[in-house]
Structure formats: structure tokens, C-alpha cells
Design an enzyme around this catalytic site. Structure first.
Site, short mmCIF file in Angstrom:
data_model
loop_
_atom_site.label_atom_id
_atom_site.label_comp_id
_atom_site.label_asym_id
_atom_site.label_seq_id
_atom_site.Cartn_x
_atom_site.Cartn_y
_atom_site.Cartn_z
N CYS A 261 0.86 -1.18 0.00
CA CYS A 261 0.00 0.00 0.00
C CYS A 261 0.90 1.23 0.00
O CYS A 261 2.12 1.10 -0.11
CB CYS A 261 -0.97 -0.01 1.19
SG CYS A 261 -0.17 0.07 2.80
N ASN B 203 2.47 1.52 4.08
CA ASN B 203 2.80 0.28 4.80
C ASN B 203 2.60 0.41 6.32
O ASN B 203 3.30 -0.23 7.11
CB ASN B 203 4.23 -0.18 4.48
CG ASN B 203 4.55 -1.62 4.89
OD1 ASN B 203 5.70 -1.96 5.14
ND2 ASN B 203 3.57 -2.48 4.97
N CYS C 168 -0.99 0.97 7.38
CA CYS C 168 -2.41 0.70 7.60
C CYS C 168 -2.86 -0.55 6.84
O CYS C 168 -2.95 -1.64 7.40
CB CYS C 168 -3.27 1.90 7.20
SG CYS C 168 -2.89 3.41 8.12
N ARG C 169 -3.14 -0.39 5.55
CA ARG C 169 -3.77 -1.49 4.80
C ARG C 169 -2.89 -2.73 4.64
O ARG C 169 -3.33 -3.85 4.91
CB ARG C 169 -4.22 -0.99 3.41
CG ARG C 169 -5.34 0.03 3.46
CD ARG C 169 -5.50 0.76 2.15
NE ARG C 169 -4.36 1.63 1.86
CZ ARG C 169 -4.20 2.33 0.75
NH1 ARG C 169 -5.12 2.23 -0.20
NH2 ARG C 169 -3.16 3.11 0.60
N SER C 170 -1.66 -2.53 4.16
CA SER C 170 -0.86 -3.74 3.85
C SER C 170 -0.39 -4.51 5.08
O SER C 170 -0.37 -5.75 5.03
CB SER C 170 0.29 -3.42 2.89
OG SER C 170 1.20 -2.51 3.45
N ASP D 225 -9.06 2.70 2.42
CA ASP D 225 -7.88 3.39 2.96
C ASP D 225 -8.33 4.24 4.16
O ASP D 225 -8.95 5.28 3.99
CB ASP D 225 -7.28 4.30 1.87
CG ASP D 225 -6.06 5.06 2.37
OD1 ASP D 225 -5.73 4.95 3.57
OD2 ASP D 225 -5.43 5.77 1.56
#
Ligand code: 4NP
Length: 161
Positions: free
Chosen positions: A17, A20, A22-24, A131
Site C-alpha cells: 500500500c 505500509n 495501515c492497509r498492507s 484506505d
């Protein structure tokens, strides 16, 4: 019937993401959790960033509390996507179209990884992983977690079909 472990030869996945944090890292933690829950072995799972802003830092505190809430282990320090990743990993998953475009821009001339939207494995067809970075609260992190859960299962299911 061949077992999942025998059937799947490609077992290295990298979640990408923008930052690196939050999402990934959530995707990495949730995917590891499902791998463990299904008793699968031999998977290498990592995550990384398009940008270098947060390199060396742990995930956002809201990501940490969301994983804690769901009893999912998360241990990661942000790192940036690098050229060697493109041939080391079998799959590089982006969270949105911009990630995919940035990943492809950063790719070496030749590589072997499959670059795909993680959301393309969602049985509910929500293509873009939420996101939540700019949110005021943790609700978007819960949404991101739920999407990563569905996509992790959907991806693993797709490998044995
Ligand atoms: P992520 O969220 O890509 O899911 O880790 C973001 C983290 C940082 C920024 C944007 C999104 N940022 O602009 O610093």
C-alpha cells in the site's frame, strides 16, 4: 483429492500500500492468521510501501488496536518495495489502482511476480481496500480488516479451484 499444501506451489505473497502502516500490514497479519487457521504451511508473507515516509515504523495505532480486537498477531516494521521483490514473490497485491500503477512503475524490466488488486479476490466484489489513514476514528480500519479477511479466504480458495 490433492491437499491444499500439495496443490499450491506458489506461496510467496507481498502486500503493498502507500505507507505500509495501515492497509498492507493489516492484509499481511490477516492473511497469516487465515493460513494458520487453515493449517497451511510453507507460506512467506510480507508487506511493503510505495513511499519511504514511514520506513522503520510500526503500524498505525488504530491498525494495532483493530488487530488486537480480533486476536490477530501483527508484527511489522514498514519497508519500501524494492526491485528484488518482483522476482522473489509470486504475488504482489496492491490495495487500489494507484498502488498497482506505482508498483508497475517501480518494477524492473523483467520480473516473474503476478501483480494484482487484492480486492479482485473478494467474493463480495469490493475491488478497492478501504484506505482508513485520513479517518478520525477506527471504523475504516474495521472495514479494511473485514475486506482483508474476505480477500485472504478468496485468494486461498482460488488456488485450489
Ligand atoms: P496505508 O495508509 O497506505 O494504508 O499505509 C497511508 C499511510 C500513510 C499515508 C497515506 C496512506 N501518508 O500519506 O503518509
Amino acid at each position: 483429492m490433492a491437499s491444499m499444501d500439495n496443490a499450491v506451489l506458489k506461496k510467496k505473497v507481498l502486500f503493498i500500500c502507500l505507507g505500509n502502516i495501515c492497509r498492507s500490514p493489516i492484509a499481511e497479519a490477516v492473511f497469516n492468521h487465515i493460513v494458520e487457521e487453515r493449517g497451511l504451511t510453507g507460506w512467506e508473507v510480507d508487506s511493503g510501501a510505495i513511499g519511504s515516509w514511514h520506513v522503520g515504523l510500526g503500524p498505525d495505532h488504530r491498525a494495532v488496536s483493530t488487530m488486537k480486537k480480533h486476536n490477530i498477531r501483527m508484527s511489522h516494521k514498514a519497508r519500501q518495495l524494492k526491485k528484488a521483490d518482483f522476482s522473489h514473490f509470486d504475488y504482489i497485491f496492491g490495495m487500489d489502482h494507484e498502488n498497482i500503477s506505482d508498483i508497475k512503475d517501480m518494477a524492473p524490466k523483467t520480473y516473474t511476480a503476478n501483480i494484482e488488486l487484492f480486492g479482485s479476490y473478494d467474493p463480495q466484489k469490493e475491488l478497492l481496500i478501504r484506505d482508513p489513514y485520513y479517518d478520525d476514528d477506527a471504523a475504516g480500519f474495521e472495514k479494511c480488516y473485514e475486506q482483508c479477511l474476505r480477500c485472504s479466504k478468496g485468494f486461498l480458495d482460488s488456488l485450489v479451484k
